[in-house]
Motif scaffolding. Structure first.
Motif, PDB file in Angstrom:
ATOM      1  N   UNK A 175       8.706 -13.757 -45.528  1.00  0.00           N
ATOM      2  CA  UNK A 175       8.066 -12.490 -45.889  1.00  0.00           C
ATOM      3  C   UNK A 175       8.808 -11.338 -45.219  1.00  0.00           C
ATOM      4  N   UNK A 176       9.203 -10.316 -45.971  1.00  0.00           N
ATOM      5  CA  UNK A 176       9.763  -9.124 -45.336  1.00  0.00           C
ATOM      6  C   UNK A 176       8.633  -8.311 -44.703  1.00  0.00           C
ATOM      7  N   UNK A 177       8.988  -7.265 -43.985  1.00  0.00           N
ATOM      8  CA  UNK A 177       7.961  -6.387 -43.430  1.00  0.00           C
ATOM      9  C   UNK A 177       7.156  -5.777 -44.580  1.00  0.00           C
ATOM     10  N   UNK A 215       3.439 -20.813 -38.277  1.00  0.00           N
ATOM     11  CA  UNK A 215       3.919 -19.535 -38.799  1.00  0.00           C
ATOM     12  C   UNK A 215       4.232 -18.611 -37.623  1.00  0.00           C
ATOM     13  N   UNK A 216       5.315 -17.903 -37.733  1.00  0.00           N
ATOM     14  CA  UNK A 216       5.596 -16.855 -36.758  1.00  0.00           C
ATOM     15  C   UNK A 216       5.705 -15.536 -37.496  1.00  0.00           C
ATOM     16  N   UNK A 217       5.267 -14.454 -36.845  1.00  0.00           N
ATOM     17  CA  UNK A 217       5.352 -13.131 -37.464  1.00  0.00           C
ATOM     18  C   UNK A 217       5.438 -12.059 -36.386  1.00  0.00           C
ATOM     19  N   UNK A 218       5.937 -10.901 -36.799  1.00  0.00           N
ATOM     20  CA  UNK A 218       6.028  -9.733 -35.925  1.00  0.00           C
ATOM     21  C   UNK A 218       4.972  -8.727 -36.365  1.00  0.00           C
ATOM     22  N   UNK A 261       4.162 -13.088 -32.755  1.00  0.00           N
ATOM     23  CA  UNK A 261       2.970 -13.924 -32.644  1.00  0.00           C
ATOM     24  C   UNK A 261       3.189 -15.202 -33.446  1.00  0.00           C
ATOM     25  N   UNK A 262       2.341 -16.180 -33.191  1.00  0.00           N
ATOM     26  CA  UNK A 262       2.433 -17.442 -33.913  1.00  0.00           C
ATOM     27  C   UNK A 262       1.070 -18.014 -34.223  1.00  0.00           C
ATOM     28  N   UNK A 263       1.023 -18.816 -35.295  1.00  0.00           N
ATOM     29  CA  UNK A 263      -0.221 -19.451 -35.718  1.00  0.00           C
ATOM     30  C   UNK A 263       0.056 -20.925 -35.995  1.00  0.00           C
ATOM     31  N   UNK A 264      -0.723 -21.797 -35.352  1.00  0.00           N
ATOM     32  CA  UNK A 264      -0.638 -23.229 -35.615  1.00  0.00           C
ATOM     33  C   UNK A 264      -1.914 -23.882 -35.106  1.00  0.00           C
ATOM     34  N   UNK A 265      -2.136 -25.103 -35.555  1.00  0.00           N
ATOM     35  CA  UNK A 265      -3.303 -25.836 -35.085  1.00  0.00           C
ATOM     36  C   UNK A 265      -4.598 -25.109 -35.384  1.00  0.00           C
ATOM     37  N   UNK A 266      -5.445 -24.965 -34.354  1.00  0.00           N
ATOM     38  CA  UNK A 266      -6.753 -24.328 -34.529  1.00  0.00           C
ATOM     39  C   UNK A 266      -6.722 -22.839 -34.227  1.00  0.00           C
ATOM     40  N   UNK A 306      -1.057  -2.143 -41.237  1.00  0.00           N
ATOM     41  CA  UNK A 306      -0.138  -2.354 -40.122  1.00  0.00           C
ATOM     42  C   UNK A 306       0.959  -3.313 -40.584  1.00  0.00           C
ATOM     43  N   UNK A 307       2.230  -2.877 -40.610  1.00  0.00           N
ATOM     44  CA  UNK A 307       3.307  -3.726 -41.131  1.00  0.00           C
ATOM     45  C   UNK A 307       3.487  -5.005 -40.311  1.00  0.00           C
ATOM     46  N   UNK A 308       3.824  -6.083 -41.023  1.00  0.00           N
ATOM     47  CA  UNK A 308       4.109  -7.363 -40.399  1.00  0.00           C
ATOM     48  C   UNK A 308       5.000  -8.168 -41.335  1.00  0.00           C
ATOM     49  N   UNK A 309       5.632  -9.176 -40.813  1.00  0.00           N
ATOM     50  CA  UNK A 309       6.427 -10.079 -41.634  1.00  0.00           C
ATOM     51  C   UNK A 309       5.894 -11.496 -41.441  1.00  0.00           C
ATOM     52  N   UNK A 310       6.664 -12.516 -41.794  1.00  0.00           N
ATOM     53  CA  UNK A 310       6.187 -13.876 -41.589  1.00  0.00           C
ATOM     54  C   UNK A 310       7.142 -14.911 -42.145  1.00  0.00           C
TER      55      UNK A 310
END
Length: 277
Positions: A32-34, A50-53, A59-64, A73-77
């Motif tokens: 994903x772009x910004x 997943x990691x994103x700015x 930041x990161x998302x995994x597990x629970x 608010x702009x972000x990527x992924x």
């Protein structure tokens, strides 16, 4: 829709106030772009990471872990490894959050909170089935409550019993068994907060309002099935979304299907008929 050999997307708009869109996706190579959304993005990852700015922080998302990205608010992924990731996303209406929550979410967009994660998974499971709008709205209300507590960093207030309100809600549900009602309508009629309604009812009767309503509809369906009415007509007559909706809940409550239940009565009627020679 299949995007590639290993990338899949399913998106839809449920008939649940407060949910703008639902997205289930499996990505491996996509980055994903910004970008920014005009809604809140509530994300869980079922497999991979997943990691994103966001706001120049990674930041990161995994597990629970649960991630809540604020609107505008702009972000990527992207996947945090070559194996990719599977995610489920709820895009939530900003009207259910105060503007001050945006700043809190920018500072702390991820939560290692098993209760919140469990509530989100249960809501996604509910959203797969049409006709479960009251249950979905109830689960969403509890998610909103938990998110507000987490964003503010405050402990939830003490839960008080309210048997009078619980009985008033039961009377309202009993008067609307077939046509049903939304959680918002119930809250408006009874002049009560949605989450307080759910908790008061569950505490008084040992089940949430949506489960009570379904059980009452099954009660209405039983004699109609025994009388020989076709299951599809029974479903329409008793307030179920369709025949599969009736079958799913009838079997869950009574341990058998409407067809088998009706067939058992037909067999008894045949046995009672006199034999003519």
């Amino acid at each position: 829709m299949v995007v590639g050999a290993v990338e899949q997307i399913r998106a839809w708009q449920p008939r649940v106030p407060g949910i703008v869109e639902v997205l289930h996706a499996h990505f491996v190579g996509h980055v994903y772009p910004m970008h920014a959304h005009n809604s809140w993005t509530l994300l869980i990852v079922d497999d991979g990471a997943v990691r994103y700015d966001l706001d120049r922080h990674e930041h990161g998302v995994l597990g629970s872990v649960v991630s809540l990205l604020p609107p505008f608010v702009p972000h990527n992924g992207q996947a945090a490894s070559a194996r990719g990731f599977r995610k489920r996303v709820l895009y939530l209406d900003p009207a259910h959050f105060s503007e001050e929550m945006i700043g809190f979410a920018v500072d702390t967009p991820t939560f290692a909170d098993p209760l919140l994660h469990s509530r989100i998974r249960r809501l996604h499971a509910t959203l797969h089935h049409p006709g479960e709008e009251l249950e979905a709205a109830s689960r969403l209300a509890l998610i909103h409550e938990r998110l507000r507590d987490l964003l503010r960093g405050t402990d939830p207030p003490p839960r008080r019993a309210d048997p009078v309100l619980a009985h008033r809600l039961r009377e309202l549900l009993d008067s609307r068994i077939v046509e049903g009602l939304t959680l918002a309508d119930a809250a408006a009629v009874l002049h009560a907060d949605s989450t307080h309604l759910i908790r008061a009812f569950s505490r008084e009767f040992g089940m949430p309002p949506h489960q009570y309503l379904i059980s009452r509809r099954v009660d209405l369906a039983r004699p109609l099935l025994l009388s020989g009415m076709p299951a599809r007509d029974v479903a329409a007559t008793t307030g179920f979304h369709d025949q599969p909706h009736l079958i799913r809940h009838f079997k869950r409550i009574l341990g058998t299907t409407p067809g088998y239940y009706a067939h058992s009565a037909a067999g008894l009627r045949a046995a009672d008929e006199p034999a003519y020679r």
